[in-house]
Design a protein around this motif. Structure first.
Motif, short mmCIF file in Angstrom:
data_model
loop_
_atom_site.label_atom_id
_atom_site.label_comp_id
_atom_site.label_asym_id
_atom_site.label_seq_id
_atom_site.Cartn_x
_atom_site.Cartn_y
_atom_site.Cartn_z
N GLY A 10 0.85 -1.13 -0.09
CA GLY A 10 0.26 -0.10 -0.04
C GLY A 10 0.69 1.22 0.01
N THR A 11 -0.10 2.15 -0.10
CA THR A 11 0.87 3.86 0.18
C THR A 11 1.75 3.87 1.63
OG1 THR A 11 -1.32 4.93 1.20
CG2 THR A 11 -0.33 4.54 -1.16
N GLY A 29 1.81 -5.68 4.38
CA GLY A 29 3.17 -5.61 4.21
C GLY A 29 4.26 -5.58 4.46
N LEU A 30 5.31 -5.76 4.17
CA LEU A 30 6.43 -5.73 4.04
C LEU A 30 6.88 -4.24 4.35
CD1 LEU A 30 8.15 -9.16 3.63
CD2 LEU A 30 6.69 -8.66 5.29
N PHE A 31 8.27 -4.00 5.15
CA PHE A 31 8.23 -2.51 4.54
C PHE A 31 9.54 -2.35 4.04
CE2 PHE A 31 6.22 -1.87 8.88
CZ PHE A 31 5.70 -0.22 8.30
N VAL A 32 9.89 -1.67 2.48
CA VAL A 32 10.93 -1.72 1.94
C VAL A 32 11.11 -0.21 2.16
CG1 VAL A 32 10.59 -3.51 0.44
CG2 VAL A 32 9.86 -2.05 -0.07
N PRO A 33 13.04 -0.17 1.71
CA PRO A 33 12.93 1.66 1.66
C PRO A 33 12.41 1.49 0.22
CG PRO A 33 14.83 -0.13 1.15
CD PRO A 33 13.29 -0.99 2.63
N LEU A 328 10.28 -13.20 -0.13
CA LEU A 328 10.78 -13.34 -1.18
C LEU A 328 8.65 -11.84 -1.79
CD1 LEU A 328 11.60 -14.59 -3.96
CD2 LEU A 328 9.20 -15.48 -3.91
N GLU A 329 8.14 -11.53 -0.56
CA GLU A 329 7.27 -11.05 -1.09
C GLU A 329 8.60 -9.51 -1.45
OE1 GLU A 329 4.32 -10.63 1.29
OE2 GLU A 329 4.23 -8.17 0.44
N LYS A 342 0.54 -4.95 -7.85
CA LYS A 342 0.36 -6.05 -8.48
C LYS A 342 0.51 -6.99 -7.27
CE LYS A 342 1.53 -8.29 -11.93
NZ LYS A 342 0.31 -9.72 -12.80
N ASN A 343 1.56 -6.30 -6.46
CA ASN A 343 2.35 -7.17 -5.69
C ASN A 343 0.94 -8.08 -4.93
OD1 ASN A 343 3.83 -8.62 -3.74
ND2 ASN A 343 3.31 -6.35 -1.93
#
Ligand SMILES: *Cc1c(COP(=O)(O)O)cnc(C)c1O
Length: 493
Positions: A10-11, A29-33, A328-329, A342-343
């Motif tokens: 999400g956002t 979701g998972l946090f990504v930089p 993997l997400e 898409k994810n």
């Protein structure tokens, strides 16, 4: 410049310290930089630095809302005499590759690399964000995370930790290490089910808004020590940068020369850290993903189809007995062009039907990865061969990687210098290791085998093993997956 972290679903964007505190984003979701920072110190400079200094140079680029003093304090508190070597993560050359030994910490598996710092990052993050609640770490473990998290959090003020492990899915030494854990703030629980069941149960508790409200009333909030927490991943990037710069410092590679990395993979955290290191500009050519007989990732990399609908195998490398590789997400999100819609679509297919297929375009972005797997026989034979050829004894997980590296070489004839992530001490999986070397060991007791391993490897028995020879069992709770929330309530009451 401040680096923010964004949910893969999400956002929502948060600061680094918020991402570490939350573990999982509100939308699941998972946090990504938001972007992957580039290394800003030349490799030749890093080559002269200690592990702690390299850790600072890497982590400061991600954890931008930590002050220099805060981050250095976390690093110094983590990478100290808990490790049995000043090098923290030494490289050993054997069989034409460099084994990066990531098991010199308190619990003799690579999980210590991140879990010795996570409690410090988390308590610092709590202070920064004015958190008044006590933080309750909920962790599912396939064996190694549990003990490493317990060791990291035991006695840490303002935190409690509950670890769930598959009752019949870990090695005897792994289980003994966990159930003998001291500390009033710790709880260890066996569950009837496998690792995926434990992980799903924990994720459910994180997503349970009612439970969160109930906890908040009592002055608690949940966080995660699993590799879904970005506070686990960032410290893991460090040792790839460290390994490369040691090779450079020792004249084994020239500046800018690429290396390959082989990683025995389960939840996809360790190899994702290598992927991030590559995105940061570290010269890594191939990321070689090694699986055991739970080869869901090998199949994914060769077909573009992720399919968890298959028999769950219990193997001699239990820390990789996983069919849902959570991290993997993060890669899926990345190869989908940072497209959370898409994810989400793929992840909901995964939760509904246990399966999804990526597009051709996404597959192309995986060309840096090579996947293969080792059968149980392959794993045993690799341990025996490396021991007989070189005298070096490796554990079962590392053997999966070494075997897959052999397969990679016969497939490609690639001569690139290669680092193999050596993820556990052979002392942690003594029985499987010793029986691989010679069947005669099968009749011996677990600690007798420890002494035999000591004789043949000439490597000192680690403290982590000596401690549990006589330690009392302090945890004996076993429950069904449905009972997990109640076990947590009982412990906190
Ligand atoms: C956890 C673990 C792995 C798998 O690492 P992931 O980050 O989950 O892919 C491999 N080997 C050992 C010994 C482990 O403890």
């Amino acid at each position: 410049m401040e680096l923010l972290f964004k949910s893969t679903r999400g956002t929502q964007t948060v600061t680094a310290s918020e991402a570490i505190l939350k573990g999982l984003a509100d939308d699941g979701g998972l946090f990504v930089p938001v972007s992957i920072p580039k290394l800003d110190v030349p490799a030749a400079e890093l080559a002269k630095m200690s592990y702690r200094q390299v850790a600072y140079e890497v982590m400061k680029l991600f954890l931008t809302d930590f002050t220099e003093a805060e981050l250095k304090h976390c690093i110094d508190s983590a990478y100290d005499s808990k490790f049995d070597t000043e090098l923290i993560a030494p490289l050993v050359e054997a069989q034409g590759a460099y084994f990066l030994e990531l098991f010199h910490g308190a619990t003799i598996a690579f999980k210590d690399m991140a879990l010795s710092i996570l409690p410090h990052l988390l308590t610092t993050a709590a202070k920064k964000n004015d958190v008044k609640n006590e933080i309750v770490i909920l962790t599912a473990t396939s064996g190694d995370t549990g003990k490493a998290a317990l060791a990291g959090f035991a006695g840490v003020k303002g935190t409690r930790i509950v670890v769930f492990y598959p009752k019949n899915g870990v090695s005897p030494i792994q289980e003994k290490q966990m159930v003998t854990q001291k500390g009033d703030n710790t709880k260890v629980v066996g569950i009837h089910g496998n690792f995926d069941d434990a992980q799903t149960g924990v994720k459910k508790m994180f997503a349970d808004k009612e439970l969160a409200a109930e906890m908040d009333k009592k002055g608690f909030q949940f966080s995660s020590a699993n590799s879904i927490n970005i506070g686990r991943l960032v410290p893991q990037i460090v040792y790839y940068v460290y390994a490369y710069t040691r090779l450079l410092g020792d004249g084994k590679v020239s500046d800018g020369e690429s290396i390959n990395v082989v990683v025995p993979t389960g939840n996809f955290g360790n190899i994702l850290a290598a992927f991030y290191a590559k995105q940061m500009g570290l010269p890594i050519a191939k990321l070689i993903c090694a699986s055991n007989e739970n080869k869901v990732l090998f199949d994914f990399l060769s077909t573009g189809i992720y399919d968890r609908n298959r028999e769950f195998m219990l193997t001699s490398s239990p820390s990789m007995d996983i069919l849902i590789s959570s991290n993997l997400e993060r890669l899926i999100y990345y190869i989908a062009g940072a497209d959370s819609n898409k994810n989400v679509e793929l992840m909901s297919q995964l939760s509904k039907s246990g399966k999804y297929e990526i597009t051709e375009e996404m597959s192309h972005k995986l060309s840096d990865f090579y996947g293969n797997y080792a059968s149980e026989e392959d794993t045993s034979a690799t341990i025996k061969k490396i021991y007989e050829d070189t005298g070096y004894v490796i554990d079962t997980h590392t053997a999966v990687a070494a075997n897959v590296y052999g397969k990679y070489i016969s497939d490609t004839d690639d001569k690139t210098k290669t680092v193999i992530a050596s993820t556990a001490s052979p002392y942690k999986f003594t029985r499987s290791v010793m029986v691989s070397i010679d069947n005669k060991y099968d009749s011996m007791g677990d600690f007798e085998l420890v002494d035999e391993l000591n004789k043949i490897s000439k490597v000192d028995v680690p403290d982590a093993i000596n401690e549990i020879r006589t330690a009392a069992v302090l945890h004996d709770t076993v429950c069904d997956v449905e009972e997990m929330p109640q076990v947590v309530r009982d412990f906190l009451n």
